[in-house]
Scaffold this active site. Sequence first.
Site, PDB file in Angstrom:
ATOM      1  N   PHE A 163       0.985  -1.256  -0.195  1.00  0.00           N
ATOM      2  CA  PHE A 163      -0.132  -0.183   0.137  1.00  0.00           C
ATOM      3  C   PHE A 163       0.990   1.155   0.226  1.00  0.00           C
ATOM      4  O   PHE A 163       2.369   1.236   0.414  1.00  0.00           O
ATOM      5  CB  PHE A 163      -0.893   0.110   1.403  1.00  0.00           C
ATOM      6  N   ASP A 164       0.454   2.595  -0.521  1.00  0.00           N
ATOM      7  CA  ASP A 164       1.337   3.783  -0.705  1.00  0.00           C
ATOM      8  C   ASP A 164       1.991   3.924   0.646  1.00  0.00           C
ATOM      9  O   ASP A 164       3.049   4.579   0.531  1.00  0.00           O
ATOM     10  CB  ASP A 164       0.677   4.951  -1.218  1.00  0.00           C
TER      11      ASP A 164
ATOM     12  N   ASP B 161       0.232  -7.697   6.148  1.00  0.00           N
ATOM     13  CA  ASP B 161      -0.242  -6.309   6.274  1.00  0.00           C
ATOM     14  C   ASP B 161      -1.789  -6.799   6.309  1.00  0.00           C
ATOM     15  O   ASP B 161      -2.459  -7.323   5.355  1.00  0.00           O
ATOM     16  CB  ASP B 161      -0.094  -5.533   5.235  1.00  0.00           C
TER      17      ASP B 161
ATOM     18  N   LYS C  84      -9.994  -0.865   8.894  1.00  0.00           N
ATOM     19  CA  LYS C  84     -10.932  -1.467   7.659  1.00  0.00           C
ATOM     20  C   LYS C  84     -11.564  -2.696   8.864  1.00  0.00           C
ATOM     21  O   LYS C  84     -12.446  -2.470   9.421  1.00  0.00           O
ATOM     22  CB  LYS C  84      -9.927  -2.127   6.915  1.00  0.00           C
TER      23      LYS C  84
HETATM   24  N1  F0G Z   1      -2.318  -1.088   4.618  1.00  0.00           N
HETATM   25  C1  F0G Z   1      -3.195  -1.026   3.473  1.00  0.00           C
HETATM   26  C2  F0G Z   1      -3.411  -2.290   2.845  1.00  0.00           C
HETATM   27  C3  F0G Z   1      -4.006  -0.065   3.445  1.00  0.00           C
HETATM   28  O1  F0G Z   1      -5.100  -0.165   2.820  1.00  0.00           O
HETATM   29  C4  F0G Z   1      -3.989   1.183   4.363  1.00  0.00           C
HETATM   30  C5  F0G Z   1      -4.892   2.387   4.146  1.00  0.00           C
HETATM   31  C6  F0G Z   1      -2.783   1.011   5.455  1.00  0.00           C
HETATM   32  C7  F0G Z   1      -2.049   0.084   5.326  1.00  0.00           C
HETATM   33  C8  F0G Z   1      -2.710   2.269   6.166  1.00  0.00           C
HETATM   34  O2  F0G Z   1      -3.477   2.210   7.210  1.00  0.00           O
HETATM   35  O3  F0G Z   1      -4.787   4.446   6.885  1.00  0.00           O
HETATM   36  O4  F0G Z   1      -4.427   3.277   9.144  1.00  0.00           O
HETATM   37  O5  F0G Z   1      -2.498   4.396   8.341  1.00  0.00           O
HETATM   38  N2  F0G Z   1      -5.668   2.461   3.453  1.00  0.00           N
HETATM   39  C9  F0G Z   1      -6.625   3.513   3.288  1.00  0.00           C
HETATM   40  C10 F0G Z   1      -7.470   3.188   1.924  1.00  0.00           C
HETATM   41  C11 F0G Z   1      -6.333   4.874   3.670  1.00  0.00           C
HETATM   42  O6  F0G Z   1      -8.247   4.171   1.397  1.00  0.00           O
HETATM   43  O7  F0G Z   1      -7.263   2.392   1.115  1.00  0.00           O
HETATM   44  P1  F0G Z   1      -3.883   3.528   8.069  1.00  0.00           P
END
Ligand code: F0G
Length: 457
Positions: free
Chosen positions: A123-124, A211, A254
């Site tokens: 993830f970014d 993750d 999530k």
């Molecule tokens: N890992 C994954 C797979 C995610 O989708 C996200 C966040 C994070 C880590 C980071 O977690 O936001 O609690 O700091 N995804 C959101 C999205 C922001 O819109 O997909 P975080």
Amino acid sequence: MRTRIEPYRVKVVEPIPFTSIADRERALAAAHWNLFKIPANLVTIDLLTDSGMTAMSAHQWAGLLDGDEAYAGARSFQRFEAVVRTLTGYTHVIPTHQGRAAERLLFEAMLKPGDVVPGNTHFDTTHANLERAGARAVNLPIAAARTPAAEHPFKGDIDLDALAETLARERVPLVIITVTSNGVGGHPVSLANMQAVRALCDKHGARLFLDAARFAENAWLVREREVGLGERTPRDLARAFFELADGCLMSAKKDGLVNIGGFLALRDGALADTLRRDMVLGEGFPTYGGLAGRDLEAMASGLEEVTDPAYLADRIAQVRSLGDRLHAAGVPVMRPTGGHAVYLDSRAFAPHLGPLDLPGQAIVCALYRLAGIRSCEIGQLMKGHSGPGGTPEGAVDLDLVRLAIPRRVYTCCHLDYVAEAVELLYAARSELTPFEIIEQPPALRHFGAKLRPRAPR
Ligand code: F0G
């Protein structure tokens, strides 16, 4: 009975805003056609993200009053720790305020400049935190993940040959498997793939972390799709994934079914001690990790509720019904529908636009203008950048628009409205106009960029 009904009834309601097309045109212009800058009170259906937008249960809300706000060793921490231990099997449980804080803590403790960290697709924030720690983040999705229309049950799987090669060639202290794989469309990772990754990590002495942001949705999709696993409970399947890893990073926004929260959980006591020591300056004392005691209560309950088969069956079916309806109407969507979102294939949706015309941005702006629906561009705007030495920007691999569905928030009628709007937009797709960026921050440009529609070339 064939009619699907939500496995809950509504106890509290929140009105949603309705606006006119003229209101939304003004809002778009004021936001420089960047949907991150549109105030939420001008959004009718908010599908920007599934993160932190969850509706909590009556049980979770009741737990908020019972939260123990003691600075150290609160009762709420003890309950949270017990729930995570039971779910994951990991001994050491460290709360953090959200997922990215867990990433930063773990990577700073584990990585050195020059390390390589492969994953199915980071993830970014994971990617950015890995690079911040001096490591190189490498994405190794299977080939099918690059073709939106390809029907493959486990597009979240990592390419095992590429992983083996990377492990043999580079210094790899850590491999991360993201379940489900948000970066490629919310697709699941199979248990067979996870087992093979474990074997490769053992062979090369690398640690394996999950993750786990969408661990329960992954478990449900594995139960539906992986041969021989249909009789296992989602909790049991989730546990099988946790057992194959050395620890997990979690954004509880999530599958923790909460509005804020996260954690790290792991087996290695020495590493856990380092993390607990390091977190005090940034996140806070290790028994609250940047959260209130009531947040820990809500997270504990959310982690128990999320593996309920009735909840997961409905959750996955709701997202899938939107994806299937659009697919049946001929709208180009990523196939098959994954866990938390429906993704439009922007280039197939607007074939008259070139990749650098930002077709995904044209779609998200037009969908907002048409129906007040906020979606998220995950394509050229989010991932594009100029090359080394300022060479011009090239086209990114996949150009998608994500319609992320928050958990327990919208009903089937809301999603029918979304489907109708997307179908109408698709019918009028030839009117979608190109967009250009007029100002952009150096990193994570999609959050801050200013854009404008431009006349076709
Ligand atoms: N890992 C994954 C797979 C995610 O989708 C996200 C966040 C994070 C880590 C980071 O977690 O936001 O609690 O700091 N995804 C959101 C999205 C922001 O819109 O997909 P975080």
